[in-house]
Design a protein around this motif. Structure first.
Motif, short mmCIF file in Angstrom:
data_model
loop_
_atom_site.label_atom_id
_atom_site.label_comp_id
_atom_site.label_asym_id
_atom_site.label_seq_id
_atom_site.Cartn_x
_atom_site.Cartn_y
_atom_site.Cartn_z
N ASN A 80 62.25 15.14 75.44
CA ASN A 80 63.41 15.79 74.81
C ASN A 80 63.03 17.17 74.30
O ASN A 80 61.86 17.47 74.08
CB ASN A 80 63.93 14.95 73.65
CG ASN A 80 64.49 13.62 74.10
OD1 ASN A 80 64.91 13.47 75.24
ND2 ASN A 80 64.47 12.65 73.20
N GLN A 81 64.04 17.99 74.04
CA GLN A 81 63.84 19.29 73.40
C GLN A 81 64.03 19.09 71.90
O GLN A 81 64.98 18.44 71.48
CB GLN A 81 64.84 20.32 73.91
CG GLN A 81 64.54 20.79 75.31
CD GLN A 81 63.33 21.71 75.36
OE1 GLN A 81 62.26 21.38 74.85
NE2 GLN A 81 63.48 22.84 75.98
N TYR A 82 63.16 19.68 71.10
CA TYR A 82 63.24 19.55 69.66
C TYR A 82 63.47 20.92 69.03
O TYR A 82 62.99 21.94 69.56
CB TYR A 82 61.97 18.91 69.10
CG TYR A 82 61.87 17.46 69.51
CD1 TYR A 82 62.53 16.47 68.79
CD2 TYR A 82 61.16 17.08 70.65
CE1 TYR A 82 62.48 15.14 69.19
CE2 TYR A 82 61.11 15.75 71.04
CZ TYR A 82 61.77 14.79 70.31
OH TYR A 82 61.73 13.47 70.70
N PRO A 83 64.20 20.98 67.93
CA PRO A 83 64.46 22.27 67.27
C PRO A 83 63.16 22.98 66.94
O PRO A 83 62.21 22.36 66.46
CB PRO A 83 65.19 21.86 65.98
CG PRO A 83 65.76 20.51 66.26
CD PRO A 83 64.81 19.85 67.22
N GLY A 84 63.10 24.25 67.25
CA GLY A 84 61.92 25.05 66.95
C GLY A 84 60.77 24.84 67.91
O GLY A 84 59.69 25.39 67.70
N GLN A 85 60.97 24.06 68.97
CA GLN A 85 59.88 23.81 69.92
C GLN A 85 59.45 25.13 70.56
O GLN A 85 60.29 25.96 70.91
CB GLN A 85 60.30 22.82 70.98
CG GLN A 85 59.17 22.44 71.93
CD GLN A 85 59.52 21.20 72.74
OE1 GLN A 85 59.52 20.11 72.21
NE2 GLN A 85 59.83 21.39 74.01
N SER A 86 58.14 25.30 70.69
CA SER A 86 57.60 26.53 71.26
C SER A 86 56.38 26.19 72.10
O SER A 86 56.01 25.03 72.25
CB SER A 86 57.22 27.50 70.13
OG SER A 86 56.21 26.93 69.32
N THR A 87 55.75 27.22 72.64
CA THR A 87 54.51 27.07 73.38
C THR A 87 53.39 27.58 72.51
O THR A 87 53.51 28.65 71.90
CB THR A 87 54.57 27.85 74.70
OG1 THR A 87 55.71 27.41 75.44
CG2 THR A 87 53.32 27.63 75.53
N ASP A 88 52.28 26.83 72.43
CA ASP A 88 51.16 27.19 71.57
C ASP A 88 49.86 27.11 72.37
O ASP A 88 49.53 26.06 72.91
CB ASP A 88 51.12 26.22 70.38
CG ASP A 88 50.08 26.62 69.34
OD1 ASP A 88 49.03 27.15 69.71
OD2 ASP A 88 50.33 26.36 68.15
N CYS A 89 49.15 28.21 72.43
CA CYS A 89 47.87 28.26 73.16
C CYS A 89 46.67 28.15 72.24
O CYS A 89 45.56 27.91 72.70
CB CYS A 89 47.78 29.54 73.96
SG CYS A 89 49.01 29.67 75.27
N ILE A 90 46.87 28.35 70.96
CA ILE A 90 45.76 28.29 69.99
C ILE A 90 46.08 27.20 68.98
O ILE A 90 46.78 27.42 68.02
CB ILE A 90 45.59 29.64 69.28
CG1 ILE A 90 45.38 30.73 70.30
CG2 ILE A 90 44.43 29.57 68.30
CD1 ILE A 90 45.40 32.12 69.72
N ASN A 91 45.57 26.02 69.23
CA ASN A 91 45.83 24.92 68.31
C ASN A 91 44.57 24.16 68.07
O ASN A 91 44.44 23.13 67.66
CB ASN A 91 46.96 24.03 68.84
CG ASN A 91 46.64 23.45 70.20
OD1 ASN A 91 45.62 22.81 70.39
ND2 ASN A 91 47.51 23.70 71.15
#
Length: 149
Positions: free
Chosen positions: A138-149
Motif C-alpha cells: 500500500n501507499q502510506y502518507p509521507g512515504q518517500s525514498t531513502d538511501c541513507i538509513n
C-alpha cells in the motif's frame, strides 16, 4: 568574541554524543527517563515481510535520536522499544524501510507517529502500541525514498 564563544558552545552542545548527553543530564538531574514500545506485523502482497528494517526515533528539533533499531522476523512480526531522558515529553516515531514492490537501489520509507498515551516514565514501556498488520504494498502518507538509513 562573545558571539564566537556562543557559536562554539552551541555547536559543541549539538554535536555531543548521546552517551555524554545522557551522562550530563543524569549528573545535573535534568529531565526524566521515558519509555515507549511498538509492535506489529508487516506483509508484502499477503506474504510475511521478513527482515524489514525498523528504527524507533525520538523526534528532535535538529536531529532525531535513535532509540532502537530492529528487523521483522520470519513471520513479519516485530517489537521495538526504547527509552530516553528528556525534560519535556518525548515525541517518538517509528520509521519503516522496505523494498516491497520496489527494485530501486534505495528503500521506501514511511513513518508512524506513536500516540502520547503510550509513553510512560521509566526505562521500560508499560504498554505496547500495536500497529496491527500493515501491507507494505500500500501507499502510506509521507512515504518517500531513502538511501541513507
Amino acid at each position: 568574541m562573545v558571539i564566537r564563544l556562543a557559536i562554539v558552545f552551541v555547536l559543541t552542545f549539538v554535536s555531543c554524543q548521546e552517551e555524554n548527553d545522557i551522562a550530563a543530564k543524569n549528573i545535573l538531574g535534568i529531565g526524566r527517563m521515558q519509555a515507549v514500545a511498538v509492535s506489529g506485523r508487516l506483509i508484502c502482497n499477503g506474504r510475511p515481510a521478513t527482515n524489514v528494517k525498523l528504527k524507533l526515533y525520538e523526534n528532535e528539533i535538529l536531529f532525531d535520536r535513535l532509540m532502537e533499531e530492529s528487523r521483522t522476523d520470519s513471520n513479519g512480526q516485530f517489537r521495538v522499544s526504547g527509552s530516553k531522558r528528556e525534560i519535556s515529553r518525548i515525541d517518538p516515531k517509528l520509521n519503516i524501510y522496505h523494498k516491497c514492490n520496489y527494485n530501486g537501489l534505495c528503500y521506501k520509507k514511511f513513518t508512524i507517529k506513536i500516540p502520547k498515551d503510550y509513553i510512560n516514565n521509566g526505562r521500560e514501556a508499560d504498554r505496547t502500541y500495536d500497529i496491527g498488520t500493515l501491507n507494505l504494498a500500500n501507499q502510506y502518507p509521507g512515504q518517500s525514498t531513502d538511501c541513507i538509513n
